[in-house]
Design a protein around this motif. Structure first.
Motif, PDB file in Angstrom:
ATOM      1  N   PRO A 385       0.827  -1.092  -0.060  1.00  0.00           N
ATOM      2  CA  PRO A 385      -0.400  -0.357   0.492  1.00  0.00           C
ATOM      3  C   PRO A 385       0.885   1.560   0.229  1.00  0.00           C
ATOM      4  CG  PRO A 385       0.371  -0.874   2.084  1.00  0.00           C
ATOM      5  CD  PRO A 385       0.732  -1.558   1.025  1.00  0.00           C
ATOM      6  N   HIS A 386       3.020   1.545  -0.431  1.00  0.00           N
ATOM      7  CA  HIS A 386       2.488   2.033   0.336  1.00  0.00           C
ATOM      8  C   HIS A 386       3.722   2.935  -1.075  1.00  0.00           C
ATOM      9  CE1 HIS A 386       1.936   2.535   4.676  1.00  0.00           C
ATOM     10  NE2 HIS A 386       2.544   0.962   4.691  1.00  0.00           N
ATOM     11  N   SER A 387       3.512   2.429  -2.298  1.00  0.00           N
ATOM     12  CA  SER A 387       3.314   2.111  -3.913  1.00  0.00           C
ATOM     13  C   SER A 387       3.212   3.115  -3.965  1.00  0.00           C
ATOM     14  CB  SER A 387       4.288   0.882  -4.355  1.00  0.00           C
ATOM     15  OG  SER A 387       2.946   0.750  -4.612  1.00  0.00           O
ATOM     16  N   PHE A 393      -4.236   2.275  -5.220  1.00  0.00           N
ATOM     17  CA  PHE A 393      -5.514   1.604  -4.934  1.00  0.00           C
ATOM     18  C   PHE A 393      -5.847   0.746  -3.168  1.00  0.00           C
ATOM     19  CE2 PHE A 393      -1.566  -1.450  -5.186  1.00  0.00           C
ATOM     20  CZ  PHE A 393      -1.686  -2.301  -4.452  1.00  0.00           C
ATOM     21  N   ALA A 394      -4.882   1.012  -2.222  1.00  0.00           N
ATOM     22  CA  ALA A 394      -5.158   0.789  -1.266  1.00  0.00           C
ATOM     23  C   ALA A 394      -5.930   2.037  -0.529  1.00  0.00           C
ATOM     24  CB  ALA A 394      -3.669   0.808  -0.390  1.00  0.00           C
ATOM     25  N   GLY A 411       9.306   3.791  -5.452  1.00  0.00           N
ATOM     26  CA  GLY A 411       9.666   2.298  -5.196  1.00  0.00           C
ATOM     27  C   GLY A 411      11.321   2.228  -5.705  1.00  0.00           C
ATOM     28  N   GLY A 412      12.063   1.440  -5.567  1.00  0.00           N
ATOM     29  CA  GLY A 412      13.038   0.830  -6.670  1.00  0.00           C
ATOM     30  C   GLY A 412      12.974   0.100  -7.044  1.00  0.00           C
ATOM     31  N   PHE A 413      13.682   0.816  -8.608  1.00  0.00           N
ATOM     32  CA  PHE A 413      13.453   0.249  -9.851  1.00  0.00           C
ATOM     33  C   PHE A 413      14.665  -0.631 -10.246  1.00  0.00           C
ATOM     34  CE2 PHE A 413      10.894   4.378  -9.860  1.00  0.00           C
ATOM     35  CZ  PHE A 413      10.235   3.720 -10.352  1.00  0.00           C
ATOM     36  N   PRO A 414      14.984  -1.771 -10.433  1.00  0.00           N
ATOM     37  CA  PRO A 414      16.143  -3.145 -10.744  1.00  0.00           C
ATOM     38  C   PRO A 414      16.767  -2.123 -11.920  1.00  0.00           C
ATOM     39  CG  PRO A 414      13.834  -3.532 -11.250  1.00  0.00           C
ATOM     40  CD  PRO A 414      13.175  -2.221 -11.249  1.00  0.00           C
TER      41      PRO A 414
END
Length: 868
Positions: A385-387, A393-394, A411-414
């Motif tokens: 729920p934190h992205s 959506f949350a 968030g992190g991106f690979p």
């Protein structure tokens, strides 16, 4: 005094007068010069241009007379108008029409009058040019001609007056149209110079009048075509094909500041009386607002196209599992984005999860490809729920950023992940409920609230489609459940039908022997039975027939409940059905010592019903009234009309029905305790009766009190249609076949030995019939091929080849197909009979066999002669 008559065309004449618009107009010198000339020419004191109105005569010119109008009643001119001809009165005192006219007697003292009609339009006289003198005088033919000529001049003046007024009005209308028009209007001459330009065109193009008038109109066109503008006009004047003149087209006009304005230009060529073009009139309509609206419309059309296709093609898109991909690609196109996703929000025990239905391919290596496949298939749901996605959506938040990599919720991106320059995530609500979301990235449009507002119809459509998607999934599940239930019901119904058919066959087979042999014993002529034996055999047959009726009742109820009982609803006289039913039960009534009474019936009472089934209803109710009556009891049949229905009631004097058990009365197989009495029955007669009455559009009910009898009633719809006459009932025949007739071969195919013996005993009395019995269809076919019989009686259930297979073999054999084959089977349901006749059996007889029916069949197919 004699007033002038009204002309026959008075209405048209007055219309022509008023159309001149000359009445009550100011003094006109042109008219006065005519009357002054007339005074001088004819040496008279008075000359008038008189116009005769509805109730007055009015003088457009009145030289020598102070008044400007008089009453029409005393008008001399009205007489000239009435006759539509010149009028000359040389001495009014000698003319009885005018001698007492006030204009003759008063100060005017008219003695001489000469008037010529004025006809300026369509030959209708509107007045006169007249001469008046106060003394008598003569008026020569030359004078008349001169007066006529002067009247013609007056007519011309009247026409010119009318034309000047019309021209003035046209000029006013033109000025109003030119100056007040909401479109631009420009007049140019043959060389292209501006003659005039209206205020709207000046405002639209930003000029003052002096800057345009006298200049070449090319100054108002874009630079690309201004140099060629004069050639357009010269080419047209030289007879070339017009491109704008007389046609109209969309072009661009040049504003004073230099920018172009989209306009619709229509140019008309103005011609003179000789048909030569003298100038051009250009009409300019500003299309700027239309063009702006068109651009907005094009943008909206893309959105509407998506919404329309999503709704109208929903079923096709959903069936092909292309709906979500279609919406995702449409979202990308509408927002000029590289990446997009659409997902459905599903609640969990802790927080919402996102099930992605469509997502743009973001793969950059094999592992990411596997992740994309899992997301697309719906096997993997997002729950963080934190992205940037999770906040949407949350919690239903809207997330917009132009700097994805510095966003606090990023968030992190690979390594290798495609770069995202901007991002918009939007929730999809259905009312207050969060049901989905969409997201876009790398949009070439500004991501802001305005874009989100513009996408609101798309968001609402997504909400609708998600709800429809869920409803369809639920409906498909319900459909599957209903299909399973239907299949189970069909299997149960099939099992029920098979059980009934099997029960019918298994019970009818032994009954065939019991009833058949009982009938043979009762009718034996060579070894007649004693009276006691006749009673015993009669009891055997009666018991067998009773058992058969019980079987038929069970099957009848099953068919009615399944809706398989056909009804022939037609007008019928209820009195005929009652007579038939009472006649059928007459022996039962007498045997029970019952007194039957019937209320008087109106002969005209007709109902819409099935004759046979109505009779069955009456027989069931009457039989019950007889069976459950007291000793030497009574049965009363009543009938009365109730609205659009006829109510038939049957009242008995029996023991009645206990109140606490009355609700069980129409339950099948429930005899309410009578099963422990000596009264025979199955308990399904009333159930059958209720089903039949309701299927014929009626109702059934009863009233009963313990110890005081019962009244059962039913209704049927009344009709005014003419009832069909009752069909005569075929009399039961006791005919026997004449033994002197030629011999016939009868082949009977039956595997049951008892039934074989029964048929042998039946045919034994028919000396002219040679009976041969075999136990299988295969053996029967062999016999037919070597010694063809005249008729074949064949059972259906046979060992090895069954009756239908044997019939097919007979029909396929050219040497045998002429032989008539009659089925004789214990399969006695309606569908069995229909199927058998459709398969090709010449007739279908059921077990237990009725000897009378068998006799009739032999007569029909063997053409035998019968005698008493």
């Amino acid at each position: 005094m004699q007033a002038a008559d009204l002309p026959d065309n008075e209405t048209q004449r007055l219309t022509a007068l008023h159309a001149l618009h000359v009445l009550d107009t100011p003094i006109d010198e042109a008219f006065d010069r005519i009357t002054q000339l007339a005074q001088d020419l004819f040496e008279v004191p008075i000359a008038l241009v008189s116009l005769v109105d509805k109730e007055r005569q009015w003088f457009k010119s009145h030289s020598g007379l102070d008044t400007c109008e008089t009453s029409r009643e005393i008008s001399f001119c009205a007489h000239a108008v009435a006759k539509n001809a010149p009028l000359v009165i040389e001495n009014a005192l000698n003319d009885p029409r005018f001698v007492d006219n006030p204009l003759v007697e008063n100060t005017t003292q008219i003695r001489f009058y000469a008037g010529h009609p004025l006809r300026p339009s369509e030959g209708l006289p509107v007045g006169t040019l007249c001469l008046i003198d106060r003394k008598p005088r003569t008026f020569s033919q030359r004078d008349r001609q001169l007066l006529k000529g002067l009247a013609g001049q007056v007519e011309e003046l009247l026409r010119q007056h009318q034309m000047r007024r019309s021209l003035a009005q046209t000029t006013l209308r033109y000025e109003a149209l030119f100056n007040g028009s909401a479109t631009g209007i420009i007049r140019i001459n043959r060389s292209g110079k501006v003659l005039d330009i209206n205020p709207f065109a000046l405002t639209m193009l930003g000029y003052d009048p002096q800057e345009v008038i006298g200049q070449n109109v090319a100054m108002l066109t874009p630079a690309a075509i201004s140099a060629r503008h004069d050639s357009f006009i010269s080419d047209f004047l030289a007879g070339g094909e017009p491109k704008v003149i007389g046609r109209g087209r969309e072009v661009e006009a040049r504003h004073k500041t230099g920018y172009t304005i989209p306009v619709h230009l229509a140019v008309n060529a103005i011609q003179n009386e000789q048909g030569h073009v003298v100038e051009f009139l250009g009409i300019l309509t500003n299309l700027s607002n239309i063009y702006d609206a068109s651009q907005r419309i094009q943008k909206e059309q893309s959105l509407l196209k998506v919404l329309h296709q999503g709704i109208t093609d929903y079923q096709a898109l959903m069936s092909g599992e292309r709906l979500w991909t279609f919406l995702m690609e449409a979202l990308r196109e509408l927002t000029d984005s590289d990446y997009a996703l659409i997902g459905e929000v599903l609640p969990t025990d802790t927080t919402n999860a996102l099930k992605i239905h469509a997502i743009t391919d973001l793969t950059w290596n094999p592992d990411s490809r596997h992740l994309m496949e899992q997301l697309r298939s719906g096997n993997m749901m997002l729950t963080n729920p934190h992205s940037l996605l999770g906040r949407v959506f949350a919690y239903g938040e809207v997330i917009i950023t132009d700097d994805v990599y510095s966003h606090i919720k990023r968030g992190g991106f690979p390594p290798g992940h495609p770069r995202l320059t901007n991002y918009l995530g939007a929730p999809i609500f259905s009312g207050e409920r969060l049901i989905g979301m969409f997201a876009i990235a790398n949009s070439k449009q500004p991501l802001n609230q305005a874009l989100l507002d513009w996408l609101q119809p798309f968001t609402d459509t997504c909400a609708l489609l998600i709800n429809l998607y869920r409803q369809m999934a639920e409906r498909e599940q319900v459909t599957r459940d209903l299909a399973n239930a239907r299949d189970q019901a069909e299997q149960a119904n099939k099992a029920k039908s098979e059980f009934l058919s099997s029960m019918s066959h298994e019970l009818r087979t032994p009954l065939n022997a019991i009833i058949g042999f009982a009938q043979l014993l009762a009718k034996g002529r060579r070894e007649p039975l004693s009276d006691k034996q006749q009673r015993q055999v009669g009891q055997i047959e009666k018991s067998g027939q009773h058992l058969l009726s019980l079987i038929n009742d069970v099957l009848d109820l099953a068919k009615i409940e399944a809706g398989l009982t056909p009804l022939s609803l037609e007008p019928l006289l209820i009195a005929n059905v009652l007579d038939d039913a009472c006649s059928t039960l007459e022996a039962n009534i007498d045997a029970a010592g019952i007194t039957l009474s019937r209320a008087p019936l109106a002969c005209s009472w007709q109902v819409i019903a099935d004759y046979t089934r109505t009779k069955q209803v009456l027989l069931n109710l009457l039989s019950n009234a007889i069976k459950y009556n007291c000793i030497n009891g009574t049965v009363h049949i009543g009938a009365e009309q109730s609205g659009d229905s006829l109510c038939i009631s049957i009242t008995d004097a029996g023991c009645g029905i206990a109140l606490e058990r009355q609700h069980e009365l129409f339950e099948p197989f429930n005899r309410l305790g009578a099963e422990y009495s000596t009264i025979q029955g199955t308990g399904i007669g009333l159930a059958i009766t209720k089903e039949l009455v309701e299927r014929m559009g009626g109702q059934i009910g009863f009233k009963s009190q313990l110890g005081q009898g019962s009244t059962f009633w039913f209704t049927l719809p009344i009709t005014d249609q003419k009832a069909n006459p009752p069909q005569p009932i075929a009399a039961t025949s006791n005919e026997i076949i004449d033994s002197s007739s030629p011999a016939y071969k009868l082949l009977y195919i039956e595997d049951n030995p008892t039934n074989q013996h029964l048929m042998e005993d039946i045919i034994e009395d028919f000396k002219h019939i040679q009976l041969q019995t075999v136990a299988s269809a295969e053996l029967g076919l062999e016999i037919m091929r070597h010694s063809p019989p005249d008729l074949v009686l064949m059972d259906i259930h046979l060992p090895g080849m069954n009756g239908y297979q044997a019939l097919d073999a007979i029909q396929q054999d050219a040497k045998l197909k002429h032989i008539s084959v009659v089925a004789l089977s214990a399969n006695a349901m309606d569908r069995d009979l229909k199927y058998g006749l459709a398969a090709g059996f010449a007739d279908y007889l059921t077990k237990p066999i009725e000897i009378e029916k068998l006799t009739a069949t032999l007569k029909r197919f063997l053409a035998v002669t019968l005698k008493e």
